[in-house]
Scaffold this active site. Structure first.
Site, PDB file in Angstrom:
ATOM      1  N   GLU A  90       0.806  -1.203   0.158  1.00 41.71           N
ATOM      2  CA  GLU A  90       0.089  -0.003  -0.001  1.00 41.71           C
ATOM      3  C   GLU A  90       0.998   1.281  -0.010  1.00 41.71           C
ATOM      4  O   GLU A  90       0.465   2.143  -0.538  1.00 41.71           O
ATOM      5  CB  GLU A  90      -1.182  -0.043   1.243  1.00 41.71           C
ATOM      6  CG  GLU A  90      -1.933  -0.831   0.847  1.00 41.71           C
ATOM      7  CD  GLU A  90      -1.890  -2.313   1.526  1.00 41.71           C
ATOM      8  OE1 GLU A  90      -0.549  -2.576   1.908  1.00 41.71           O
ATOM      9  OE2 GLU A  90      -2.581  -3.118   1.735  1.00 41.71           O
ATOM     10  N   PHE A 107     -11.657  -8.014  13.619  1.00 43.33           N
ATOM     11  CA  PHE A 107     -10.322  -8.432  12.752  1.00 43.33           C
ATOM     12  C   PHE A 107     -10.160  -7.012  11.778  1.00 43.33           C
ATOM     13  O   PHE A 107     -11.028  -6.568  11.092  1.00 43.33           O
ATOM     14  CB  PHE A 107     -10.844  -9.605  11.934  1.00 43.33           C
ATOM     15  CG  PHE A 107      -9.802  -9.986  11.080  1.00 43.33           C
ATOM     16  CD1 PHE A 107      -8.488 -10.327  11.506  1.00 43.33           C
ATOM     17  CD2 PHE A 107      -9.919  -9.883   9.887  1.00 43.33           C
ATOM     18  CE1 PHE A 107      -7.421 -10.866  10.754  1.00 43.33           C
ATOM     19  CE2 PHE A 107      -8.834 -10.509   8.877  1.00 43.33           C
ATOM     20  CZ  PHE A 107      -7.665 -10.693   9.213  1.00 43.33           C
ATOM     21  N   GLN A 108      -8.893  -6.834  12.008  1.00 43.02           N
ATOM     22  CA  GLN A 108      -8.291  -5.826  10.786  1.00 43.02           C
ATOM     23  C   GLN A 108      -8.877  -4.545  11.219  1.00 43.02           C
ATOM     24  O   GLN A 108      -8.962  -3.690  10.194  1.00 43.02           O
ATOM     25  CB  GLN A 108      -8.263  -6.189   9.465  1.00 43.02           C
ATOM     26  CG  GLN A 108      -7.277  -7.301   9.099  1.00 43.02           C
ATOM     27  CD  GLN A 108      -7.267  -7.724   7.415  1.00 43.02           C
ATOM     28  OE1 GLN A 108      -8.151  -7.453   6.711  1.00 43.02           O
ATOM     29  NE2 GLN A 108      -6.062  -8.009   7.103  1.00 43.02           N
ATOM     30  N   LYS A 132     -17.558  -0.859   5.907  1.00 43.66           N
ATOM     31  CA  LYS A 132     -18.063  -2.137   4.934  1.00 43.66           C
ATOM     32  C   LYS A 132     -19.697  -2.173   4.570  1.00 43.66           C
ATOM     33  O   LYS A 132     -19.742  -2.248   3.621  1.00 43.66           O
ATOM     34  CB  LYS A 132     -17.340  -3.345   5.485  1.00 43.66           C
ATOM     35  CG  LYS A 132     -17.361  -4.517   4.508  1.00 43.66           C
ATOM     36  CD  LYS A 132     -16.829  -5.717   4.866  1.00 43.66           C
ATOM     37  CE  LYS A 132     -16.980  -6.976   3.779  1.00 43.66           C
ATOM     38  NZ  LYS A 132     -16.477  -7.945   4.420  1.00 43.66           N
ATOM     39  N   MET A 171      24.259   9.489   2.879  1.00 40.85           N
ATOM     40  CA  MET A 171      23.797  10.742   3.303  1.00 40.85           C
ATOM     41  C   MET A 171      24.279  10.630   4.762  1.00 40.85           C
ATOM     42  O   MET A 171      24.963  11.409   5.361  1.00 40.85           O
ATOM     43  CB  MET A 171      22.852  11.197   3.182  1.00 40.85           C
ATOM     44  CG  MET A 171      22.344  12.580   3.806  1.00 40.85           C
ATOM     45  SD  MET A 171      23.374  13.804   2.721  1.00 40.85           S
ATOM     46  CE  MET A 171      22.040  14.430   1.500  1.00 40.85           C
TER      47      MET A 171
END
Lengths: 155, 556
Positions: free
Chosen positions: B43, B105-106, B155, B466
């Site tokens: 993502e 969940f999630q 959802k 760097m």
């Protein structure tokens, strides 16, 4: 009041995220909330917050500007140093029924019983502070105190 | 309903990843062939692709992710876009509205986790909110100072059916993007700059976002004022212009820093004046009597530097309003410009040409010869970013993309992919170090799958360059955890992903490798094994003032 405290009156849209957005922006910009009072405004769906905020190392007007960036915030008025009415509410329980001294200062008795007396008092921050000193002499059992709500004077 | 609303907003491309909490949207996606969806491999890659798509093409990038880990993987990408004011819409799935707060969940508090890195966010728990929210989100993301807006949709809302009524008009009382110019202030600013003896103009990303390059150029020429840009402002003023000061800040050019530190009037346009621009704040531009700050975000006024003249407005409108008020120029102006020319001679950009190692600047100069101003360069973060900023001569806006504010390693490859989707007609070059590259290298699959013409220039110095340079020069020479000897063989890695690649270890091989990259359709990677000791110059030591910049050694 210390120089780095700003007093702000903030009109916000009611919503599940509003308070956390306001407090989030204050935290992440390095400011610190000294007091906060929230209640419905005269406009449906909007609330008014009165905030006392320590602006830390940032410039004083950053508090107002950062709050104005939030979409939930409709209007911010910086009342610091203005001629205002400022009121705090205190509700306290003392362990005695002898509360004449408190009543004399303007307290109202809410209830009284064998365990003590509950009183309320409203006034400017300094008066509320003096009232607390008086309460201590009466033996405080419990105290709840609001932050100030502030409004510009009409004249 | 989500997809219809996106079509209404003119969306053509979505970068995303499906999962449990956004499956209803994905179920309907094939029914909307006008919406092209790019399946990413992580993502974060989707967020950077949408970011690169927006920066290169000007349209907001759109991202889909599922709840919990999917949405949280967007956070770095949202922050990158937020810090650089890039318009983006992130649509995340949330658990059913009746499950919110039950640690389903999630489930995660995505609004809470992203509030500090989004311009605004919405949690949608009812279907009737959806058309208004999506319309508002696009408006907020793209107007005023742009930024990412997140929409977290439960959802059950995604599954709900309702009559799809487009919102009639926008009403967002708390959202007041600035734009109008205070004419008195614009006039005061023009007079202050015109009558200055030693004026300097610095231009930031805001100039590009408002398409004010032409207005800036006209203003600067009329005012005979030299112009530098920030890292993100590169492209706002042609580097080859006689009035150009090139890049400012703690890795800016010597002549720019000399000009800033000796200016009497400094006008800052469309920039935040952050610590990378000012170095030690107390010593920033110490001779300035009048700071002029133009920015569309009023909260930038005095956030870091307190201006004497504030113009809270869109950069283009402000510059146009100022132009007619420019007075006759100060007579000392010729002396000032001659002084700057002398500084340009005294403090040129330079590097070690011949120490036996391949120099990154040689690679970039070869690239520039091929592309001129007809390619987009997307840099990662670190030495590669500054080399790419300084050693190309960007004359036009929108040619150099990088994560300036957030400094997100791993930005370049996915952002380059997004840029290519936005501007398929332009060559896109991705310049990255090997450290940042492996952070999002999985997105190579996307470049291969869509056969995107993205040329990857890996400046491989076997270390976090760097950080190594900082450790060497500012942290007592203690090299700690910067060695990247153990990295994949990038040629074999490319083969595994399905794209051609070559390795280059010496100067003579640069051109043939670049030729091969240009000849090849689709993605191509060149693993340039560069000088492992190469450094970025100029540089202002950490905590020091801009006066104290270090230059590349004389013999270089």
């Amino acid at each position: 009041m210390p120089d780095n405290i700003r007093v702000l009156s903030v009109l916000v849209e009611d919503g599940p995220n509003t308070l956390s957005k306001v407090s989030g922006v204050i935290r992440r910009r390095g400011f610190h909330v000294r007091s906060i009072s929230v209640g419905p405004s005269q406009e449906p769906g909007r609330s008014r917050l009165t905030l006392q905020v320590d602006h830390g190392h940032a410039e004083a007007d950053q508090v107002r500007k950062q709050l104005e960036r939030l979409v939930e915030v409709v209007e911010v008025e910086d009342l610091t140093g203005h001629d205002v009415h400022s009121r705090e509410l205190i509700v306290a329980k003392v362990a005695t029924s002898e509360v004449a001294g408190l009543v004399q200062r303007g307290a109202r008795v809410l209830d009284t019983g064998p365990e003590g007396t509950t009183v309320e008092f409203a006034g400017e921050g300094k008066d509320v502070g003096d009232f607390v000193d008086e309460l201590i002499r009466h033996g405080i059992v419990d105290v709840a105190r609001s932050g100030p709500v502030v409004m510009r004077r009409t004249a | 309903m989500v997809l219809e609303a996106l079509e209404r907003e003119g969306v053509e491309l979505i970068f995303g990843y499906p999962g449990g909490a956004n499956l209803p949207i994905y179920q309907r996606l094939p029914g909307h062939p006008k919406l092209k969806h790019i399946l990413v491999r992580h993502e974060q890659g989707a967020a950077h692709m949408a970011d690169g798509y927006a920066r290169a093409g000007g349209k907001p990038g759109v991202v889909f992710a599922t709840s919990g880990p999917g949405a949280l993987n967007l956070v770095t990408g949202l922050c990158t876009a937020y810090m650089d004011s890039v318009p983006m819409i992130a649509i995340t799935g949330q658990v059913n509205s009746t499950q919110v707060g039950r640690d389903a969940f999630q489930e995660s508090d995505v609004i809470g986790a992203t509030s500090s890195v989004t311009k605004h966010s919405y949690l949608v728990t009812r279907i009737d909110q959806l058309p208004r929210v999506i319309h508002e989100a696009f408006h907020i993301a793209t107007t005023g100072r742009p930024g990412p807006v997140l929409i977290d949709i439960c959802k059950d809302v995604q599954m709900a059916e309702a009559e799809n009524v487009p919102p009639e008009r926008l009403e967002i009382p708390g959202y007041k993007p600035n734009g109008h110019v205070d004419l008195e202030r614009a006039q005061a600013a023009a007079i202050a700059l015109g009558t200055a003896e030693r004026p300097v103009v610095l231009a930031g990303h805001g100039v590009l976002l408002s398409h004010a390059e032409e207005a800036l150029r006209e203003f600067a020429e009329r005012a005979a004022a030299p112009v530098g840009t920030t890292l993100l402002g590169i492209g706002a003023f042609p580097v080859k212009h006689p009035l150009s000061l090139h890049m400012t800040g703690f890795m800016g050019t010597g002549w720019n820093l000399k000009a800033v530190q000796n200016a009497d009037v400094l006008m800052m346009v469309g920039m935040r004046v952050d610590d990378r621009v000012t170095a030690r704040l107390a010593d920033f531009a110490p001779k300035v009597k009048t700071f002029i700050h133009i920015d569309i975000d009023g909260s930038e006024m005095g956030k870091n530097v307190r201006p004497q003249i504030e113009v809270v407005a869109d950069a283009k409108q402000a510059l146009k309003a100022m132009l007619p008020h420019l007075p006759e120029l100060d007579k000392g102006r010729g002396t000032w410009l001659a002084q700057i020319d002398a500084w340009r001679e005294e403090h040129p950009l330079r590097y070690a040409h011949s120490n036996g190692h391949l120099q990154p600047q040689d690679v970039l100069i070869d690239m520039y010869k091929r592309c001129r101003n007809e390619a987009i360069v997307v840099a990662d973060v670190g030495q590669n970013q500054i080399w790419a900023a300084l050693w190309w001569n960007y004359d036009r806006p929108g040619l150099f993309l990088n994560s300036g504010g957030s400094g997100t390693m791993g930005f370049a490859l996915p952002a380059a992919i997004g840029a290519k989707f936005a501007r398929p007609e332009l060559p896109v070059w991705c310049v990255a170090g090997e450290g940042g590259f492996v952070m999002t290298a999985q997105e190579l699959s996307v470049a291969v799958e869509h056969q995107l013409d993205v040329k990857i220039v890996l400046l491989n110095n076997f270390s976090l360059g760097m950080v190594r340079q900082f450790q060497d020069d500012f942290y007592g020479g203690v090299r700690s955890q910067v060695d990247l000897t153990h990295m994949p063989d990038f040629v074999k890695l490319s083969e595994a992903y399905g794209l051609p690649a070559v390795r280059v270890e010496k100067f003579a091989d640069i051109a043939p490798a670049m030729d091969a990259a240009e000849r090849t359709k689709g993605p191509f990677l060149i693993d340039f094994r560069i000088d492992p000791e190469a450094k970025v110059y100029p540089i202002v030591p950490l905590g020091k003032s801009l006066n104290e910049f270090w230059e590349a050694p004389e013999d270089a």
